[in-house]
Design a protein around this motif. Structure first.
Motif, PDB file in Angstrom:
ATOM      1  N   ASN A  82      -0.878 -15.078  14.173  1.00 45.78           N
ATOM      2  CA  ASN A  82      -1.023 -13.781  14.848  1.00 45.78           C
ATOM      3  C   ASN A  82      -1.822 -12.792  13.999  1.00 45.78           C
ATOM      4  O   ASN A  82      -1.347 -11.708  13.640  1.00 45.78           O
ATOM      5  CB  ASN A  82       0.363 -13.225  15.169  1.00 45.78           C
ATOM      6  CG  ASN A  82       0.292 -12.086  16.169  1.00 45.78           C
ATOM      7  OD1 ASN A  82      -0.653 -11.994  16.959  1.00 45.78           O
ATOM      8  ND2 ASN A  82       1.287 -11.202  16.128  1.00 45.78           N
ATOM      9  N   ILE A  83      -3.041 -13.141  13.665  1.00 46.85           N
ATOM     10  CA  ILE A  83      -3.858 -12.306  12.784  1.00 46.85           C
ATOM     11  C   ILE A  83      -4.257 -11.012  13.480  1.00 46.85           C
ATOM     12  O   ILE A  83      -4.307 -10.919  14.715  1.00 46.85           O
ATOM     13  CB  ILE A  83      -5.103 -13.061  12.309  1.00 46.85           C
ATOM     14  CG1 ILE A  83      -5.950 -13.520  13.501  1.00 46.85           C
ATOM     15  CG2 ILE A  83      -4.740 -14.220  11.428  1.00 46.85           C
ATOM     16  CD1 ILE A  83      -7.244 -14.190  13.110  1.00 46.85           C
ATOM     17  N   THR A  84      -4.553 -10.016  12.658  1.00 50.28           N
ATOM     18  CA  THR A  84      -5.008  -8.717  13.139  1.00 50.28           C
ATOM     19  C   THR A  84      -6.328  -8.378  12.459  1.00 50.28           C
ATOM     20  O   THR A  84      -6.834  -9.126  11.624  1.00 50.28           O
ATOM     21  CB  THR A  84      -3.960  -7.631  12.839  1.00 50.28           C
ATOM     22  OG1 THR A  84      -3.873  -7.458  11.412  1.00 50.28           O
ATOM     23  CG2 THR A  84      -2.595  -8.011  13.393  1.00 50.28           C
ATOM     24  N   VAL A  85      -6.852  -7.205  12.812  1.00 49.04           N
ATOM     25  CA  VAL A  85      -8.097  -6.750  12.195  1.00 49.04           C
ATOM     26  C   VAL A  85      -7.932  -6.623  10.682  1.00 49.04           C
ATOM     27  O   VAL A  85      -8.888  -6.816   9.917  1.00 49.04           O
ATOM     28  CB  VAL A  85      -8.533  -5.419  12.830  1.00 49.04           C
ATOM     29  CG1 VAL A  85      -9.764  -4.850  12.143  1.00 49.04           C
ATOM     30  CG2 VAL A  85      -8.806  -5.606  14.317  1.00 49.04           C
ATOM     31  N   ASN A  86      -6.716  -6.335  10.227  1.00 47.96           N
ATOM     32  CA  ASN A  86      -6.466  -6.185   8.793  1.00 47.96           C
ATOM     33  C   ASN A  86      -6.591  -7.492   8.028  1.00 47.96           C
ATOM     34  O   ASN A  86      -6.667  -7.497   6.793  1.00 47.96           O
ATOM     35  CB  ASN A  86      -5.068  -5.595   8.570  1.00 47.96           C
ATOM     36  CG  ASN A  86      -4.949  -4.186   9.119  1.00 47.96           C
ATOM     37  OD1 ASN A  86      -5.942  -3.452   9.166  1.00 47.96           O
ATOM     38  ND2 ASN A  86      -3.746  -3.806   9.554  1.00 47.96           N
ATOM     39  N   ASP A  87      -6.597  -8.621   8.747  1.00 44.51           N
ATOM     40  CA  ASP A  87      -6.747  -9.926   8.087  1.00 44.51           C
ATOM     41  C   ASP A  87      -8.210 -10.296   7.872  1.00 44.51           C
ATOM     42  O   ASP A  87      -8.505 -11.380   7.334  1.00 44.51           O
ATOM     43  CB  ASP A  87      -6.060 -11.019   8.914  1.00 44.51           C
ATOM     44  CG  ASP A  87      -4.551 -10.860   8.929  1.00 44.51           C
ATOM     45  OD1 ASP A  87      -3.976 -10.650   7.851  1.00 44.51           O
ATOM     46  OD2 ASP A  87      -3.958 -10.941  10.023  1.00 44.51           O
ATOM     47  N   SER A  88      -9.126  -9.425   8.269  1.00 45.64           N
ATOM     48  CA  SER A  88     -10.544  -9.683   7.999  1.00 45.64           C
ATOM     49  C   SER A  88     -10.821  -9.560   6.508  1.00 45.64           C
ATOM     50  O   SER A  88     -10.154  -8.804   5.798  1.00 45.64           O
ATOM     51  CB  SER A  88     -11.413  -8.685   8.774  1.00 45.64           C
ATOM     52  OG  SER A  88     -11.233  -8.821  10.161  1.00 45.64           O
TER      53      SER A  88
END
Length: 519
Positions: free
Chosen positions: A288-294
Protein backbone atom coordinates in the motif's frame (compact mmCIF):
# COMPACT_ATOMS: atom_id res chain seq x y z
CA UNK A 1 63.60 -80.93 -12.39
CA UNK A 2 60.48 -81.06 -14.47
CA UNK A 3 60.26 -83.00 -17.73
CA UNK A 4 60.85 -80.88 -20.87
CA UNK A 5 57.33 -81.41 -22.13
CA UNK A 6 55.72 -80.58 -18.82
CA UNK A 7 54.32 -77.18 -18.10
CA UNK A 8 56.08 -75.45 -15.21
CA UNK A 9 54.11 -74.41 -12.16
CA UNK A 10 52.51 -71.00 -12.66
CA UNK A 11 51.39 -68.45 -10.16
CA UNK A 12 49.59 -66.28 -12.74
CA UNK A 13 47.01 -68.18 -14.74
CA UNK A 14 46.80 -65.80 -17.72
CA UNK A 15 50.22 -66.81 -19.10
CA UNK A 16 49.86 -70.53 -18.46
CA UNK A 17 48.27 -71.58 -21.77
CA UNK A 18 50.46 -69.41 -23.98
CA UNK A 19 53.71 -70.47 -22.30
CA UNK A 20 52.74 -74.12 -22.61
CA UNK A 21 52.12 -73.69 -26.32
CA UNK A 22 55.45 -71.92 -26.79
CA UNK A 23 57.20 -74.60 -24.79
CA UNK A 24 55.74 -77.43 -26.82
CA UNK A 25 56.51 -75.73 -30.11
CA UNK A 26 60.11 -75.19 -29.07
CA UNK A 27 60.53 -78.75 -27.88
CA UNK A 28 59.01 -80.46 -30.92
CA UNK A 29 60.11 -78.07 -33.66
CA UNK A 30 62.58 -79.64 -36.08
CA UNK A 31 66.09 -78.30 -36.23
CA UNK A 32 66.46 -75.81 -39.02
CA UNK A 33 69.25 -73.56 -39.96
CA UNK A 34 68.17 -70.12 -38.67
CA UNK A 35 69.47 -67.24 -36.64
CA UNK A 36 69.78 -67.84 -32.92
CA UNK A 37 67.81 -65.15 -30.98
CA UNK A 38 66.17 -64.49 -27.64
CA UNK A 39 62.72 -62.88 -27.55
CA UNK A 40 60.97 -61.42 -24.50
CA UNK A 41 57.34 -62.58 -24.30
CA UNK A 42 55.65 -60.21 -23.67
CA UNK A 43 57.86 -57.39 -24.80
CA UNK A 44 56.66 -55.13 -21.95
CA UNK A 45 54.98 -56.33 -18.82
CA UNK A 46 53.65 -55.01 -15.57
CA UNK A 47 54.78 -55.93 -12.11
CA UNK A 48 53.43 -59.29 -10.94
CA UNK A 49 53.20 -60.82 -14.38
CA UNK A 50 55.34 -63.63 -15.86
CA UNK A 51 57.91 -63.14 -18.64
CA UNK A 52 59.42 -65.78 -20.90
CA UNK A 53 62.84 -65.28 -22.44
CA UNK A 54 62.24 -67.44 -25.48
CA UNK A 55 65.24 -68.98 -27.24
CA UNK A 56 64.55 -69.24 -30.95
CA UNK A 57 66.32 -71.72 -33.21
CA UNK A 58 68.50 -73.42 -30.55
CA UNK A 59 71.45 -75.47 -31.92
CA UNK A 60 71.09 -79.21 -32.12
CA UNK A 61 74.56 -79.96 -30.72
CA UNK A 62 74.04 -78.14 -27.43
CA UNK A 63 75.55 -79.65 -24.33
CA UNK A 64 74.53 -77.18 -21.62
CA UNK A 65 72.56 -73.90 -21.21
CA UNK A 66 73.57 -71.40 -18.52
CA UNK A 67 71.59 -68.16 -17.72
CA UNK A 68 73.21 -65.15 -16.07
CA UNK A 69 71.74 -61.94 -14.65
CA UNK A 70 73.36 -59.06 -16.45
CA UNK A 71 75.96 -59.01 -19.18
CA UNK A 72 78.83 -60.57 -17.20
CA UNK A 73 79.02 -64.36 -17.26
CA UNK A 74 80.65 -65.12 -13.94
CA UNK A 75 79.51 -67.50 -11.28
CA UNK A 76 78.09 -64.76 -9.01
CA UNK A 77 75.61 -63.80 -11.67
CA UNK A 78 74.58 -67.35 -12.48
CA UNK A 79 70.87 -67.99 -12.28
CA UNK A 80 70.40 -71.54 -13.47
CA UNK A 81 71.93 -74.15 -15.84
CA UNK A 82 70.53 -77.11 -17.73
CA UNK A 83 72.59 -80.18 -18.81
CA UNK A 84 70.93 -81.87 -21.75
CA UNK A 85 72.73 -85.25 -21.31
CA UNK A 86 71.38 -85.79 -17.82
CA UNK A 87 68.33 -83.50 -18.27
CA UNK A 88 69.17 -81.88 -14.97
CA UNK A 89 69.46 -78.26 -13.85
CA UNK A 90 71.46 -76.46 -11.22
CA UNK A 91 70.75 -73.04 -9.66
CA UNK A 92 73.33 -70.34 -9.01
CA UNK A 93 73.74 -67.37 -6.60
CA UNK A 94 71.48 -65.09 -8.70
CA UNK A 95 68.56 -67.51 -8.55
CA UNK A 96 65.58 -65.98 -6.70
CA UNK A 97 63.35 -69.03 -6.73
CA UNK A 98 61.11 -67.53 -9.41
CA UNK A 99 63.16 -68.67 -12.45
CA UNK A 100 62.49 -71.85 -14.43
CA UNK A 101 64.67 -73.15 -17.29
CA UNK A 102 63.25 -75.31 -20.08
CA UNK A 103 65.09 -78.09 -21.94
CA UNK A 104 65.11 -75.92 -25.08
CA UNK A 105 67.08 -73.24 -23.20
CA UNK A 106 64.19 -70.75 -22.64
CA UNK A 107 63.95 -69.05 -19.23
CA UNK A 108 60.68 -68.23 -17.44
CA UNK A 109 60.61 -65.49 -14.80
CA UNK A 110 57.51 -65.56 -12.59
CA UNK A 111 55.87 -62.69 -10.74
CA UNK A 112 58.37 -60.18 -12.00
CA UNK A 113 59.25 -56.99 -10.15
CA UNK A 114 60.83 -53.73 -11.21
CA UNK A 115 64.19 -55.16 -10.04
CA UNK A 116 63.90 -57.87 -12.68
CA UNK A 117 64.18 -55.27 -15.42
CA UNK A 118 67.42 -55.55 -17.37
CA UNK A 119 69.74 -57.71 -19.50
CA UNK A 120 69.89 -61.50 -19.23
CA UNK A 121 72.73 -63.48 -20.87
CA UNK A 122 72.47 -67.06 -22.13
CA UNK A 123 75.71 -69.09 -22.60
CA UNK A 124 75.46 -72.16 -24.81
CA UNK A 125 78.19 -74.84 -24.63
CA UNK A 126 78.19 -77.24 -27.52
CA UNK A 127 79.27 -80.85 -27.60
CA UNK A 128 82.48 -79.90 -29.39
CA UNK A 129 83.40 -77.55 -26.54
CA UNK A 130 82.55 -74.27 -28.35
CA UNK A 131 80.74 -71.57 -26.37
CA UNK A 132 78.22 -69.11 -27.75
CA UNK A 133 76.59 -66.28 -25.78
CA UNK A 134 73.58 -64.09 -26.58
CA UNK A 135 71.47 -61.67 -24.53
CA UNK A 136 67.78 -60.98 -23.94
CA UNK A 137 66.02 -58.14 -22.12
CA UNK A 138 63.10 -57.92 -19.72
CA UNK A 139 61.09 -54.69 -19.45
CA UNK A 140 59.00 -54.50 -16.30
CA UNK A 141 56.77 -51.49 -15.73
CA UNK A 142 54.98 -50.60 -12.55
CA UNK A 143 51.27 -51.31 -12.19
CA UNK A 144 49.99 -47.76 -12.27
CA UNK A 145 47.86 -46.68 -9.32
CA UNK A 146 44.79 -44.55 -9.88
CA UNK A 147 45.99 -40.95 -10.05
CA UNK A 148 44.50 -38.07 -8.08
CA UNK A 149 44.74 -34.28 -8.32
CA UNK A 150 45.98 -31.93 -5.65
CA UNK A 151 45.87 -28.13 -5.64
CA UNK A 152 48.06 -25.56 -3.94
CA UNK A 153 45.02 -23.32 -3.37
CA UNK A 154 41.63 -24.55 -2.27
CA UNK A 155 39.77 -21.28 -2.90
CA UNK A 156 41.59 -19.06 -5.42
CA UNK A 157 40.19 -15.58 -6.06
CA UNK A 158 39.35 -14.55 -9.60
CA UNK A 159 41.93 -12.33 -11.35
CA UNK A 160 44.11 -12.40 -8.23
CA UNK A 161 45.49 -15.91 -7.63
CA UNK A 162 47.31 -18.51 -9.69
CA UNK A 163 46.68 -22.22 -9.11
CA UNK A 164 48.99 -25.23 -9.42
CA UNK A 165 47.37 -28.64 -10.00
CA UNK A 166 49.51 -31.75 -9.57
CA UNK A 167 48.79 -35.26 -10.81
CA UNK A 168 49.89 -37.71 -8.10
CA UNK A 169 51.58 -40.08 -7.48
CA UNK A 170 54.75 -39.69 -9.47
CA UNK A 171 55.86 -42.92 -11.17
CA UNK A 172 58.75 -43.82 -13.43
CA UNK A 173 58.39 -44.19 -17.18
CA UNK A 174 54.90 -42.73 -17.04
CA UNK A 175 53.19 -40.33 -19.42
CA UNK A 176 50.83 -37.66 -18.03
CA UNK A 177 47.96 -35.93 -19.78
CA UNK A 178 45.47 -33.30 -18.55
CA UNK A 179 41.81 -32.97 -19.51
CA UNK A 180 39.38 -30.13 -18.83
CA UNK A 181 35.65 -30.62 -19.39
CA UNK A 182 36.59 -34.03 -20.83
CA UNK A 183 38.61 -32.32 -23.57
CA UNK A 184 42.31 -31.78 -24.12
CA UNK A 185 43.70 -28.61 -22.66
CA UNK A 186 43.04 -25.55 -24.85
CA UNK A 187 45.94 -23.48 -26.08
CA UNK A 188 45.87 -20.60 -23.62
CA UNK A 189 48.66 -18.33 -22.50
CA UNK A 190 47.49 -18.64 -18.89
CA UNK A 191 48.01 -22.42 -18.87
CA UNK A 192 51.51 -23.77 -18.21
CA UNK A 193 52.70 -27.40 -18.02
CA UNK A 194 55.81 -28.81 -16.39
CA UNK A 195 58.38 -30.69 -18.46
CA UNK A 196 56.85 -34.09 -17.69
CA UNK A 197 53.29 -32.67 -17.90
CA UNK A 198 52.57 -33.77 -14.34
CA UNK A 199 52.02 -30.23 -13.02
CA UNK A 200 49.52 -27.77 -14.50
CA UNK A 201 49.68 -24.08 -13.54
CA UNK A 202 46.76 -21.72 -14.22
CA UNK A 203 47.75 -18.07 -14.01
CA UNK A 204 45.20 -15.42 -12.92
CA UNK A 205 42.30 -17.82 -12.63
CA UNK A 206 38.83 -16.79 -13.76
CA UNK A 207 35.38 -18.19 -13.08
CA UNK A 208 35.64 -20.08 -16.39
CA UNK A 209 38.56 -22.12 -15.03
CA UNK A 210 36.46 -24.15 -12.56
CA UNK A 211 36.78 -27.36 -14.60
CA UNK A 212 36.24 -30.25 -14.01
CA UNK A 213 39.87 -31.34 -14.44
CA UNK A 214 41.17 -34.89 -14.91
CA UNK A 215 44.64 -36.36 -15.33
CA UNK A 216 45.48 -39.53 -17.23
CA UNK A 217 48.57 -41.66 -16.68
CA UNK A 218 49.86 -44.49 -18.80
CA UNK A 219 52.94 -46.55 -19.51
CA UNK A 220 53.47 -49.32 -22.10
CA UNK A 221 51.39 -51.82 -20.12
CA UNK A 222 48.44 -49.93 -18.56
CA UNK A 223 46.59 -46.62 -18.26
CA UNK A 224 44.62 -44.95 -15.44
CA UNK A 225 42.43 -41.88 -15.03
CA UNK A 226 41.74 -39.68 -12.02
CA UNK A 227 38.39 -38.63 -10.63
CA UNK A 228 37.15 -35.18 -11.77
CA UNK A 229 38.49 -32.24 -9.80
CA UNK A 230 36.46 -29.04 -9.49
CA UNK A 231 38.37 -25.84 -8.89
CA UNK A 232 36.42 -23.60 -6.53
CA UNK A 233 37.14 -20.13 -7.91
CA UNK A 234 35.87 -17.27 -5.77
CA UNK A 235 34.45 -14.35 -7.75
CA UNK A 236 31.99 -11.49 -7.59
CA UNK A 237 29.76 -10.01 -6.66
CA UNK A 238 29.02 -8.56 -10.09
CA UNK A 239 26.99 -5.36 -10.44
CA UNK A 240 23.53 -6.24 -9.08
CA UNK A 241 20.28 -5.92 -10.99
CA UNK A 242 16.97 -4.82 -9.48
CA UNK A 243 13.74 -6.32 -10.76
CA UNK A 244 11.07 -5.73 -11.90
CA UNK A 245 11.99 -2.98 -14.35
CA UNK A 246 8.88 -0.90 -13.50
CA UNK A 247 9.67 2.33 -11.71
CA UNK A 248 6.30 4.20 -11.72
CA UNK A 249 3.48 3.09 -9.44
CA UNK A 250 0.04 4.39 -8.43
CA UNK A 251 -0.79 4.99 -4.77
CA UNK A 252 -2.09 1.89 -3.01
CA UNK A 253 0.00 -0.56 -5.03
CA UNK A 254 2.29 -3.15 -3.42
CA UNK A 255 6.00 -2.61 -4.10
CA UNK A 256 8.26 -5.68 -4.39
CA UNK A 257 11.92 -5.23 -5.37
CA UNK A 258 14.38 -8.11 -5.80
CA UNK A 259 18.16 -7.67 -6.01
CA UNK A 260 20.38 -10.25 -7.72
CA UNK A 261 24.16 -10.36 -8.16
CA UNK A 262 26.32 -13.18 -9.54
CA UNK A 263 28.79 -14.25 -6.88
CA UNK A 264 30.67 -17.27 -5.50
CA UNK A 265 30.02 -17.71 -2.67
CA UNK A 266 26.61 -15.94 -2.57
CA UNK A 267 26.87 -12.29 -1.57
CA UNK A 268 25.21 -10.47 1.32
CA UNK A 269 22.42 -8.00 0.42
CA UNK A 270 21.20 -4.82 2.07
CA UNK A 271 18.76 -2.03 1.04
CA UNK A 272 18.77 1.72 1.53
CA UNK A 273 15.95 4.18 0.75
CA UNK A 274 17.05 7.74 0.03
CA UNK A 275 20.38 6.88 1.66
CA UNK A 276 18.84 5.51 4.84
CA UNK A 277 19.39 1.87 5.80
CA UNK A 278 16.25 -0.25 5.46
CA UNK A 279 17.24 -3.89 6.13
CA UNK A 280 19.67 -6.66 5.14
CA UNK A 281 17.62 -8.81 2.81
CA UNK A 282 17.59 -9.72 -0.86
CA UNK A 283 13.89 -8.96 -1.53
CA UNK A 284 11.96 -6.05 -0.01
CA UNK A 285 8.16 -5.73 0.13
CA UNK A 286 6.26 -2.51 0.91
CA UNK A 287 2.45 -2.80 0.85
CA UNK A 288 0.00 0.00 0.00
CA UNK A 289 2.62 2.55 -1.05
CA UNK A 290 1.98 6.28 -1.04
CA UNK A 291 3.59 9.31 -2.63
CA UNK A 292 5.92 9.42 0.39
CA UNK A 293 7.45 6.11 -0.74
CA UNK A 294 8.91 7.76 -3.84
CA UNK A 295 12.68 8.06 -3.94
CA UNK A 296 15.95 6.24 -4.65
CA UNK A 297 16.21 2.57 -3.67
CA UNK A 298 19.80 1.31 -3.37
CA UNK A 299 20.80 -2.35 -3.34
CA UNK A 300 24.22 -2.98 -1.78
CA UNK A 301 25.99 -6.35 -2.18
CA UNK A 302 29.17 -7.51 -0.44
CA UNK A 303 31.34 -10.67 -0.47
CA UNK A 304 33.49 -11.52 2.50
CA UNK A 305 35.39 -14.06 0.39
CA UNK A 306 36.57 -11.60 -2.27
CA UNK A 307 36.22 -8.38 -0.28
CA UNK A 308 34.31 -6.74 -3.17
CA UNK A 309 31.29 -4.42 -2.94
CA UNK A 310 28.78 -3.41 -5.62
CA UNK A 311 25.69 -1.16 -5.63
CA UNK A 312 22.76 -0.35 -7.93
CA UNK A 313 20.27 2.50 -7.51
CA UNK A 314 16.67 2.49 -8.78
CA UNK A 315 14.35 5.50 -8.62
CA UNK A 316 10.74 4.73 -7.71
CA UNK A 317 8.00 7.30 -8.41
CA UNK A 318 4.51 7.08 -6.91
CA UNK A 319 2.03 9.28 -8.80
CA UNK A 320 -1.68 10.05 -8.43
CA UNK A 321 -3.99 9.27 -11.32
CA UNK A 322 -4.54 12.36 -13.48
CA UNK A 323 -7.91 14.15 -13.36
CA UNK A 324 -9.90 15.44 -16.31
CA UNK A 325 -8.37 18.57 -17.88
CA UNK A 326 -10.22 21.42 -19.63
CA UNK A 327 -9.52 23.60 -22.67
CA UNK A 328 -9.69 27.39 -22.60
CA UNK A 329 -9.64 29.48 -25.80
CA UNK A 330 -8.67 33.11 -26.25
CA UNK A 331 -11.64 33.33 -28.64
CA UNK A 332 -14.05 30.63 -29.75
CA UNK A 333 -15.16 32.55 -32.87
CA UNK A 334 -12.54 33.98 -35.20
CA UNK A 335 -12.61 35.52 -38.67
CA UNK A 336 -10.58 34.24 -41.60
CA UNK A 337 -7.92 35.20 -42.43
CA UNK A 338 -7.04 38.01 -40.01
CA UNK A 339 -7.86 36.20 -36.74
CA UNK A 340 -5.72 33.95 -34.49
CA UNK A 341 -6.55 31.88 -31.45
CA UNK A 342 -4.66 30.36 -28.49
CA UNK A 343 -5.97 27.20 -26.84
CA UNK A 344 -4.73 26.33 -23.32
CA UNK A 345 -4.93 22.93 -21.61
CA UNK A 346 -5.76 23.47 -17.93
CA UNK A 347 -4.68 20.78 -15.41
CA UNK A 348 -3.61 20.66 -11.78
CA UNK A 349 -0.87 18.07 -12.34
CA UNK A 350 2.85 18.51 -12.96
CA UNK A 351 5.30 16.20 -14.64
CA UNK A 352 2.72 14.99 -17.11
CA UNK A 353 2.53 14.63 -20.88
CA UNK A 354 0.08 16.70 -22.94
CA UNK A 355 -1.10 16.14 -26.48
CA UNK A 356 -3.82 17.79 -28.57
CA UNK A 357 -6.75 16.12 -30.33
CA UNK A 358 -8.68 17.61 -33.28
CA UNK A 359 -11.92 16.08 -34.51
CA UNK A 360 -11.23 12.91 -32.51
CA UNK A 361 -7.74 12.40 -34.00
CA UNK A 362 -4.25 13.30 -32.81
CA UNK A 363 -3.64 16.84 -34.06
CA UNK A 364 -1.31 17.07 -37.05
CA UNK A 365 0.59 20.33 -36.70
CA UNK A 366 0.83 22.73 -39.64
CA UNK A 367 3.15 25.67 -40.22
CA UNK A 368 0.47 27.95 -38.79
CA UNK A 369 0.40 26.11 -35.44
CA UNK A 370 2.77 26.64 -32.53
CA UNK A 371 3.05 24.63 -29.29
CA UNK A 372 4.47 25.89 -26.02
CA UNK A 373 7.47 24.09 -24.52
CA UNK A 374 5.31 21.83 -22.34
CA UNK A 375 2.58 21.48 -25.02
CA UNK A 376 0.03 23.09 -22.73
CA UNK A 377 -0.73 25.96 -25.18
CA UNK A 378 -1.61 25.71 -28.87
CA UNK A 379 -1.59 28.88 -31.00
CA UNK A 380 -3.14 28.93 -34.49
CA UNK A 381 -2.62 31.96 -36.70
CA UNK A 382 -3.76 33.03 -39.07
CA UNK A 383 -6.77 30.78 -38.83
CA UNK A 384 -8.48 29.26 -41.82
CA UNK A 385 -11.89 27.78 -42.26
CA UNK A 386 -10.43 24.25 -42.13
CA UNK A 387 -9.32 24.99 -38.54
CA UNK A 388 -12.93 25.04 -37.41
CA UNK A 389 -14.00 22.04 -35.33
CA UNK A 390 -13.65 20.29 -31.96
CA UNK A 391 -10.42 20.57 -29.96
CA UNK A 392 -9.46 18.47 -26.92
CA UNK A 393 -6.32 18.00 -24.84
CA UNK A 394 -5.17 14.73 -23.29
CA UNK A 395 -2.98 14.60 -20.18
CA UNK A 396 -1.20 11.44 -19.01
CA UNK A 397 1.44 10.05 -16.69
CA UNK A 398 2.77 6.51 -16.42
CA UNK A 399 -0.24 5.25 -14.49
CA UNK A 400 -3.25 6.99 -16.10
CA UNK A 401 -4.53 9.39 -18.76
CA UNK A 402 -7.57 11.65 -19.20
CA UNK A 403 -9.07 13.70 -22.06
CA UNK A 404 -10.93 17.03 -21.80
CA UNK A 405 -14.38 17.80 -23.11
CA UNK A 406 -14.34 19.17 -26.68
CA UNK A 407 -14.12 22.91 -27.32
CA UNK A 408 -15.72 24.04 -30.60
CA UNK A 409 -13.84 26.64 -32.60
CA UNK A 410 -15.93 28.60 -35.14
CA UNK A 411 -14.27 30.31 -38.10
CA UNK A 412 -16.20 32.96 -40.09
CA UNK A 413 -15.14 33.82 -43.62
CA UNK A 414 -16.32 35.83 -46.74
CA UNK A 415 -16.41 34.67 -50.35
CA UNK A 416 -14.42 36.73 -52.87
CA UNK A 417 -17.56 37.06 -55.23
CA UNK A 418 -20.64 37.45 -53.02
CA UNK A 419 -24.07 36.43 -54.39
CA UNK A 420 -26.56 39.06 -55.84
CA UNK A 421 -29.47 39.66 -53.50
CA UNK A 422 -32.02 40.88 -56.27
CA UNK A 423 -33.29 40.04 -59.75
CA UNK A 424 -31.44 41.04 -62.88
CA UNK A 425 -32.58 44.06 -64.91
CA UNK A 426 -33.94 41.94 -67.80
CA UNK A 427 -35.97 39.85 -65.37
CA UNK A 428 -37.52 42.99 -63.83
CA UNK A 429 -38.35 44.39 -67.30
CA UNK A 430 -39.99 41.13 -68.32
CA UNK A 431 -42.09 41.07 -65.16
CA UNK A 432 -43.24 44.69 -65.73
CA UNK A 433 -44.15 43.99 -69.38
CA UNK A 434 -46.04 40.91 -68.39
CA UNK A 435 -47.93 42.79 -65.75
CA UNK A 436 -48.95 45.52 -68.25
CA UNK A 437 -50.06 42.94 -70.82
CA UNK A 438 -52.11 41.26 -68.18
CA UNK A 439 -53.84 44.49 -67.31
CA UNK A 440 -54.62 45.13 -71.00
CA UNK A 441 -55.97 41.64 -71.49
CA UNK A 442 -58.11 41.93 -68.42
CA UNK A 443 -59.61 45.19 -69.72
CA UNK A 444 -60.36 43.58 -73.14
CA UNK A 445 -62.10 40.65 -71.50
CA UNK A 446 -64.25 42.93 -69.42
CA UNK A 447 -65.15 44.93 -72.51
CA UNK A 448 -66.19 41.89 -74.59
CA UNK A 449 -68.20 40.48 -71.75
CA UNK A 450 -70.12 43.69 -71.39
CA UNK A 451 -70.93 43.77 -75.14
CA UNK A 452 -72.02 40.15 -75.08
CA UNK A 453 -74.34 40.64 -72.19
CA UNK A 454 -76.00 43.54 -73.99
CA UNK A 455 -76.41 41.63 -77.26
CA UNK A 456 -77.76 38.62 -75.48
CA UNK A 457 -80.64 40.56 -73.98
CA UNK A 458 -81.67 41.96 -77.36
CA UNK A 459 -81.62 38.56 -79.02
CA UNK A 460 -83.68 37.09 -76.23
CA UNK A 461 -86.35 39.68 -76.83
CA UNK A 462 -86.41 38.94 -80.56
CA UNK A 463 -86.62 35.23 -79.97
CA UNK A 464 -89.66 35.66 -77.78
CA UNK A 465 -91.55 37.48 -80.40
CA UNK A 466 -90.45 35.37 -83.45
CA UNK A 467 -89.90 31.66 -83.08
CA UNK A 468 -88.16 30.23 -86.09
CA UNK A 469 -88.82 26.74 -87.47
CA UNK A 470 -86.73 23.88 -86.58
CA UNK A 471 -84.83 23.93 -89.81
CA UNK A 472 -84.30 27.61 -89.62
CA UNK A 473 -83.24 27.26 -86.05
CA UNK A 474 -80.68 24.78 -87.09
CA UNK A 475 -79.35 27.00 -89.80
CA UNK A 476 -79.43 30.04 -87.64
CA UNK A 477 -77.57 28.14 -84.97
CA UNK A 478 -74.79 27.31 -87.34
CA UNK A 479 -74.57 30.87 -88.55
CA UNK A 480 -74.74 32.51 -85.20
CA UNK A 481 -72.49 30.04 -83.35
CA UNK A 482 -69.91 31.94 -81.36
CA UNK A 483 -66.37 31.93 -82.71
CA UNK A 484 -63.68 31.29 -80.08
CA UNK A 485 -60.15 32.52 -80.61
CA UNK A 486 -57.15 31.70 -78.38
CA UNK A 487 -54.10 33.79 -77.81
CA UNK A 488 -51.12 33.30 -75.51
CA UNK A 489 -48.51 35.54 -73.96
CA UNK A 490 -45.15 34.15 -72.73
CA UNK A 491 -43.17 35.86 -69.99
CA UNK A 492 -39.56 34.90 -69.53
CA UNK A 493 -37.86 35.63 -66.21
CA UNK A 494 -34.18 34.87 -65.84
CA UNK A 495 -33.17 33.70 -62.37
CA UNK A 496 -30.23 35.52 -60.74
CA UNK A 497 -26.81 33.95 -61.35
CA UNK A 498 -24.83 32.59 -58.41
CA UNK A 499 -21.10 32.94 -58.96
CA UNK A 500 -20.32 29.98 -56.68
CA UNK A 501 -22.48 27.55 -58.66
CA UNK A 502 -20.86 25.25 -61.17
CA UNK A 503 -24.02 25.11 -63.31
CA UNK A 504 -25.43 27.76 -65.68
CA UNK A 505 -28.41 29.70 -64.47
CA UNK A 506 -31.84 28.47 -65.63
CA UNK A 507 -34.53 30.59 -67.29
CA UNK A 508 -38.05 30.31 -65.90
CA UNK A 509 -40.87 30.61 -68.47
CA UNK A 510 -44.49 31.37 -67.48
CA UNK A 511 -47.34 31.07 -70.05
CA UNK A 512 -50.69 32.85 -69.55
CA UNK A 513 -53.62 31.72 -71.70
CA UNK A 514 -56.56 34.02 -72.61
CA UNK A 515 -59.84 32.95 -74.26
CA UNK A 516 -61.61 35.44 -76.58
CA UNK A 517 -65.04 34.62 -78.00
CA UNK A 518 -66.71 36.47 -80.69
CA UNK A 519 -70.06 35.91 -82.43
Amino acid sequence: MEPPSATPHRRRVRWQGSLLTVSLLIFWSPSITAQLTIESVPFNTAEGNDVLLLLRNPPTDTLIYIWYKGEITDNNNKIVSYLLITQSNATGPAHSGREIIYPNGSLLLQNVTLEDTGIYTLQITKTNGDNEALAGQIRVHPELPKPFITSNSSNPVEDQDSVTLTCDPETQNTTYQWLINNQSLPDRARLELSTDNRILTIHNVTRNDTGPYECKTWNPVNARRSDPFILNVLYGPDTPTISPSDWHYPPGANLTLSCNATSNPPAQYSWLINGNYLQSIQVIFIPNITVNDSGSYTCHVHSNATGLNRTTVKTITVSESVTKPSVRASNTTVIEPEGSVTLTCLTNHTGISIQWVFQGQILQLTERMTLSQDNSSLTIGPVKKEDAGEYQCEVSNLVSSSTSDPLILTVKYYDSAPESSGLSGGAIAGIVAGALAGVALTAALVYFLCIRNTGGASNQSDNTEHKPSASNHSQDHSDTDNEVAYSSLNFNAQLPKKPTSAFPSQTATETIYSEIKRK
